[in-house]
Design an enzyme around this catalytic site. Structure first.
Site, short mmCIF file in Angstrom:
data_model
loop_
_atom_site.label_atom_id
_atom_site.label_comp_id
_atom_site.label_asym_id
_atom_site.label_seq_id
_atom_site.Cartn_x
_atom_site.Cartn_y
_atom_site.Cartn_z
N ASN A 156 0.89 -1.09 -0.14
CA ASN A 156 0.02 -0.09 -0.10
C ASN A 156 0.91 1.23 -0.05
OD1 ASN A 156 -2.74 1.53 0.39
ND2 ASN A 156 -1.41 2.34 2.11
N GLU A 157 0.72 2.25 -0.89
CA GLU A 157 1.06 3.44 -0.90
C GLU A 157 2.62 3.54 -0.54
OE1 GLU A 157 -1.38 6.39 1.25
OE2 GLU A 157 -3.02 5.98 0.21
N GLU A 350 -8.71 2.97 -3.08
CA GLU A 350 -9.00 3.98 -1.71
C GLU A 350 -9.65 5.15 -2.51
OE1 GLU A 350 -6.02 4.93 1.08
OE2 GLU A 350 -5.33 2.87 1.27
N TRP A 390 -12.39 4.21 1.27
CA TRP A 390 -11.64 4.20 2.46
C TRP A 390 -12.53 5.09 3.51
CZ3 TRP A 390 -7.53 1.97 4.49
CH2 TRP A 390 -7.03 2.15 5.64
N GLU A 397 -6.17 7.03 12.47
CA GLU A 397 -5.40 7.72 11.10
C GLU A 397 -3.81 8.44 11.58
OE1 GLU A 397 -6.19 7.89 8.03
OE2 GLU A 397 -4.87 9.79 7.48
N TRP A 398 -3.03 7.51 11.59
CA TRP A 398 -1.60 7.48 11.76
C TRP A 398 -1.28 8.81 12.62
CZ3 TRP A 398 -0.06 3.09 10.27
CH2 TRP A 398 -0.87 2.33 9.10
#
Ligand code: IFM
Length: 436
Positions: A156-157, A350, A390, A397-398
Site C-alpha cells: 500500500n502506498e 482507496e 476508504w 489515522e496515523w
C-alpha cells in the site's frame, strides 16, 4: 448535496468494496510483535492526540461484528491488510484464517494487502535484505490463505511510506532523510517484484498494488512553478509507476538508487494483473518559497525543490483536503494516456474523506461525486474494474490519531460501539441500485 440525477451504471462485474488496514483497526497489540508504528507512537509528540493503535477498533476480537457490517453493506469485496508482525507471532496467521473463512461465508471476497506500513520493528527498508524478508512473509501468507484468497495486493502506498516515514519524518519510522530516503522506495519496489514472483509460484493470478496518485497542478504558468510541479509529479505519479509499468525509473532518479538497478528493474516490472490507484485530492505545487512551511499538518523543509500550495475555490474535507471529483477523472485518463497498453485494468483501491458526525451528508456528496467522476473516466475509455471506499470504520489515522474519521461506520473508541452513518446507508443503496 449529492446530485439527485440517477447514478450511471458501472459495467457488469465491477467490484465494489471498502478498505481498511491492520494497524489502523486491529488492536490486540499484545498478541503480535512490535512494528515501527508501535515504536514511533510511543515517542512523545509523534501523534497529534498522543494516542496509539494498541486497541484501535479492537477488530481482532470483534471481526465477526465487522464482517456482519460488510455483509449488510452488500460489498463484493473487502480490502484489509495482513500485519507482518502478527504473522510472525505464534498463531498469528490463525486470525486471518478465521477472517477469510468468515468473509467467504458472508459472501464477501477477501482482498488482502500484504504490507500497509506496519513493518516489524527490527526491520528497516533502508536495508535491501528487507525485500527478501518480505518475499518470505508473502510466501508464508499465501501458503496458508491461497486456497481461498484469489485476489492480492502487494504494497500500500509505498510513496507515502517513503516520503512521510523516511524523508519528512511525520510517519514511522520518523526519519528525515529527504532525498537520501530514495533507497526505501527502491527496496519496496523490489519487495513488490519478489512478492509477485512468490504469489505466482503459489499459483495465484490476480495480483495488484495500491499506489497513491493524483493530479499535480502548477501554482502558475511561471517556468519555475511548472518545473517544480513537474518534479513533484515525478515523485508522486512516476517514481513508482514507471518502474512497475515501463521497467525503468523516471529520468534523473535511477542513478540515486542503490544496487544493481537494471537487474532489479526486471524483477520490479514483473507483470501484474491490475493496477490500484488510491485517490483523495489533487495537489497544487509551486517553486520553493524559502523557509520551512507547514502544509496539511506536514512540515516541509526549505531544502525541498518545490512548495505545496492551497487549492482555493473548492470545498474541503474535515482534514482540510480539497474536494475535487473531476481530478479523479483526470488522474485515471492521464494514466491511461501515459501508459497506454502497459497499464493493466485499474482498480480505485482507496477513495474517501474525513468528516465528523453520523449524519455525514458531506461524505455522501464526496463519494457520490467521485463515483460519477470514475464513471466519466470509464466513458472516456479507461478500463476501471473496481472502487473501494476508504474506510469501513473510523480508525487510527496515523499521526493524526483518532481525530480524523474516515469511516462509513462510526466507532465509539471508549465502548467500541459501531454505528452505521448516513453514508453507509447511501453506499448500501448505491450497490443495490447498481446491481439492478
Ligand atoms: O488512512 C490512510 C491509509 O492508511 C492510506 N491511504 C490514505 C488514508 C487516509 O489518509
Amino acid at each position: 448535496m449529492a446530485t439527485t440525477n440517477p447514478m450511471p451504471r458501472l459495467p457488469a462485474g465491477f467490484l465494489w468494496g471498502v478498505s481498511t488496514s491492520a494497524h489502523q483497526i486491529e488492536g490486540a497489540a499484545d498478541e503480535r510483535g512490535p512494528s515501527v508504528w508501535d515504536v514511533f507512537t510511543a515517542e512523545p509528540g509523534r501523534v497529534r492526540d498522543g494516542s496509539t493503535a494498541a486497541v484501535a477498533c479492537d477488530h481482532v476480537h470483534r471481526h465477526r461484528e465487522d464482517v456482519a457490517l460488510l455483509a449488510d453493506l452488500g460489498v463484493d469485496a473487502y480490502r484489509f491488510s495482513v500485519s507482518w508482525p502478527r504473522v510472525r507471532a505464534e498463531g498469528g496467521l490463525d486470525f486471518y484464517d478465521r477472517l477469510v473463512d468468515d468473509l467467504l461465508a458472508a459472501g464477501v471476497r477477501p482482498v488482502p494487502t500484504l504490507f500497509h506500513w506496519d513493518l516489524p520493528a527490527d526491520l528497516d527498508w533502508l536495508e535491501r535484505d528487507t525485500a527478501e524478508r518480505f518475499a518470505e512473509h508473502v510466501a508464508r501468507v499465501v501458503a496458508r490463505l491461497g486456497d481461498r484468497v484469489t485476489k492480492w495486493i502487494t504494497l500500500n502506498e509505498p510513496a507515502e511510506h517513503t516520503l512521510l516515514g523516511h524523508a519528512l519524518g511525520v510517519h514511522a519510522p520518523g526519519r528525515t532523510l529527504l532525498f537520501d530516503a530514495l533507497p526505501v522506495a527502491h527496496h519496496q519496489l523490489l519487495a513488490h517484484g519478489l512478492a509477485v514472483r512468490a504469489l505466482r509460484a503459489a499459483g495465484t493470478f490476480d495480483i495488484g498494488i495500491a499506489n497513491s496518485h493524483g493530479p499535480t497542478w502548477p501554482a502558475s504558468d511561471d517556468e519555475a512553478d511548472v518545473a517544480a510541479a513537474d518534479f513533484y509529479d515525478t515523485l508522486l505519479n512516476r517514481l513508482f509507476a514507471d518502474p512497475l509499468l515501463l521497467g525503468r525509473y523516471p529520468e534523473g532518479i535511477g542513478g540515486l538508487m542503490p544496487g544493481d538497478v537494471e537487474a532489479d528493474l526486471k524483477i520490479i516490472a514483473e507483470p501484474i494483473d491490475w493496477y490500484g490507484i488510491n485517490y483523495y485530492a489533487p495537489t497544487r505545487v509551486g517553486a520553493p518559497q524559502g523557509g520551512e512551511i507547514e502544509f496539511g499538518g506536514v512540515r516541509m523543509p526549505a531544502e525541498l525543490p518545490f512548495s505545496v500550495r492551497e487549492i482555493a475555490g473548492h470545498p474541503v474535507t474535515g482534514f482540510g483536503w480539497p474536494v475535487v471529483p473531476e481530478a479523479l477523472t483526470e488522474v485515471l485518463t492521464v494514466f491511461a494516456d501515459r501508459y497506454g497498453d502497459r497499464l493493466p485494468p485499474v482498480v480505485v483501491t482507496e477513495n474517501g474523506c474525513a468528516y465528523d458526525g453520523l449524519d455525514d451528508t458531506d461524505r455522501i456528496t464526496y463519494l457520490d461525486g467521485h463515483v460519477r467522476a470514475l464513471h466519466r473516466a470509464v466513458e472516456a475509455g479507461v478500463d476501471v474494474r473496481g472502487y473501494f471506499v476508504w474506510s469501513l470504520l473510523d480508525n487510527f489515522e496515523w499521526a493524526e490519531g483518532y481525530g480524523r474519521r474516515f469511516g462509513l461506520v462510526h466507532v465509539d473508541f471508549d465502548t467500541q460501539r459501531r454505528t452505521p452513518k448516513a453514508s453507509y446507508g447511501w453506499y448500501r443503496a448505491l450497490l443495490r441500485e447498481q446491481r439492478g
